[in-house]
Design a protein around this motif. Structure first.
Motif, PDB file in Angstrom:
ATOM      1  N   HIS A  52       3.670  -0.361   5.059  1.00 59.58           N
ATOM      2  CA  HIS A  52       2.853   0.579   4.770  1.00 59.58           C
ATOM      3  C   HIS A  52       2.675   1.131   6.060  1.00 59.58           C
ATOM      4  CE1 HIS A  52      -0.169  -1.342   1.916  1.00 59.58           C
ATOM      5  NE2 HIS A  52       0.613  -2.830   2.679  1.00 59.58           N
ATOM      6  N   SER A  71       2.224   4.921   4.171  1.00 56.95           N
ATOM      7  CA  SER A  71       1.120   5.286   4.142  1.00 56.95           C
ATOM      8  C   SER A  71       0.314   6.179   3.978  1.00 56.95           C
ATOM      9  CB  SER A  71      -0.038   4.281   4.344  1.00 56.95           C
ATOM     10  OG  SER A  71      -0.046   3.025   4.779  1.00 56.95           O
ATOM     11  N   ASP A 124      -7.015   5.136   1.783  1.00 56.33           N
ATOM     12  CA  ASP A 124      -5.347   5.225   1.487  1.00 56.33           C
ATOM     13  C   ASP A 124      -4.430   5.358   0.648  1.00 56.33           C
ATOM     14  OD1 ASP A 124      -2.912   5.774   3.028  1.00 56.33           O
ATOM     15  OD2 ASP A 124      -3.275   4.600   4.165  1.00 56.33           O
TER      16      ASP A 124
END
Length: 395
Positions: free
Chosen positions: A155, A159, A336
């Motif tokens: 992440h 992201s 996201d």
């Protein structure tokens, strides 16, 4: 004819300063296989194989069995995976040092008590037995740390929301000076280490987890001298604090692991002060769906999770569960998605899941890596369907 960059078993053993017998044994046990086997059966290794050998020897030194080591190492020398592995190994070594210091102190005090009292203090002996059995938990601690590291790493690297997950949760919690805060299932304390500079000085935070190893990681990262933090091991279905003890309770990726979620919610309501808030995160049914499709395209037998956690507690059903204890429950989505362009962080994430993937991937690791690389070379989009419920007011 020997290929350039390849070493025979004897040459590799000499390079690594281990015996040829050791290399042959690890080959036979399917722990360290050669990178090349010729038609005549000659076996050759590369310098990249040193990375796996290093992991094997370190874990063996720490007391793990060969069966454990077989499960805990991956035949890949990519620097991302190697760096992650070294960081986790360092944590493991520090854990062992701390445990051995406890054992040393316990032996000294037990011996001193026997010498002074001329008799055996059996309560001290029981404590010593407990301490010397602590290595049994190291495998779970290693795997927990590996899994958390892999998930956070994917992440953080991929992201697209410039405000990361942990800074976003911290901001949404609206922490104020003087607050008493409880985090359930704190893991390695990343929520706090990622936002340490933003925390008020006058604040009290209790970090809790079922795992002593996770709490040790959190304490080590935050520093024992920071008096704002305290640490406690307990099951969040039985919170060991008096009624109305906290202004804010946080449960980040915790509730869907709980056996009795309504009971946990009642405990949270009990320890919250009037006007206090409960912040808990959840996934929706679409979260990371592309990853499941990816592994099943490789082998349809792979299931990354034995159960769908969002069905236990998720975006779709979380409000109904929380409303049994709280009057005002509101969902806040974290906007996201992930864009993955290299295979390594995605592979680490996949191997960290709680399903059956290792059964079908590890023996075909090189094929799987090539498969994932082809997908990520074009850019691999992953949906994120996550957010938090903020609960106020009691029923």
């Amino acid at each position: 004819m020997k290929k350039e960059g390849y070493y025979s078993s004897g040459e590799f053993a000499k390079l690594a300063r281990v015996t040829l017998r050791t290399i042959r044994y690890y080959d036979k046990q399917n722990i360290l296989k050669p990178s090349l086997v010729t038609e005549s059966g000659a076996r050759f290794y590369t310098k990249e194989d040193l990375a796996r050998l290093q992991q094997i020897l370190l874990l063996k030194y720490l007391g793990f069995s060969l069966d454990d080591i077989r499960e805990m190492t991956v035949a890949d020398a990519d620097y991302h995976l190697m760096l992650d592995s070294l960081h986790i190994q360092l944590k493991l070594v520090r854990d062992r040092i701390e445990q051995m210091q406890l054992v040393e102190n316990a032996i000294r005090s037990t011996a001193a008590a026997i010498q002074d009292e001329q008799s055996v203090d059996w309560s001290r002996m029981l404590e010593l037995i407990h301490l010397t059995g602590m290595e049994k938990s190291l495998k779970n601690q290693y795997q927990d740390a590996s899994n958390i590291s892999a998930r956070i790493n994917l992440h953080s690297l991929c992201s697209q929301n410039p405000e990361g997950w942990f800074p976003w949760i911290f901001r949404m919690c609206e922490m104020q000076p003087g607050m008493r805060i409880l985090e359930l299932g704190c893991g390695d304390g990343t929520l706090w280490t990622a936002n340490l500079s933003l925390m008020p000085e006058q604040i009290s935070v209790t970090l809790s987890d079922l795992s002593e190893g996770m709490l040790r990681d959190a304490r080590r990262s935050l520093g024992a001298e920071d008096e704002r933090f305290s640490f406690a091991v307990f099951d969040c279905a039985e919170i060991p604090y008096e009624d109305e003890s906290f202004d804010l309770v946080i449960a980040n990726h915790v509730l869907f692991y709980c056996g009795d979620i309504p009971r946990v919610c009642r405990e949270v309501r009990r320890v919250l002060r009037p006007g206090g808030r409960f912040v808990c995160s959840a996934y929706g049914s679409g979260h990371m769906k592309e990853v499941s499709r990816l592994v099943q395209d490789f082998d349809e037998r792979i299931v990354l999770s034995a159960e769908k956690l969002y069905e236990k507690f998720g975006r779709e059903n979380g409000e109904a569960i929380l409303c049994t204890c709280f009057e005002d429950v509101r969902w806040h989505a974290y906007e996201d998605f992930l864009s993955v362009h290299t295979p390594e962080p995605l592979i680490s994430y996949i191997l960290s899941c709680h399903g059956n993937q290792n059964q079908y991937i590890l023996d075909r690791y090189n094929d799987f890596r090539s498969f994932v690389k082809k997908r990520t070379d074009r850019g691999f989009h992953i949906t994120k369907d996550a957010g938090i419920f903020i609960c106020q007011g009691f029923r």
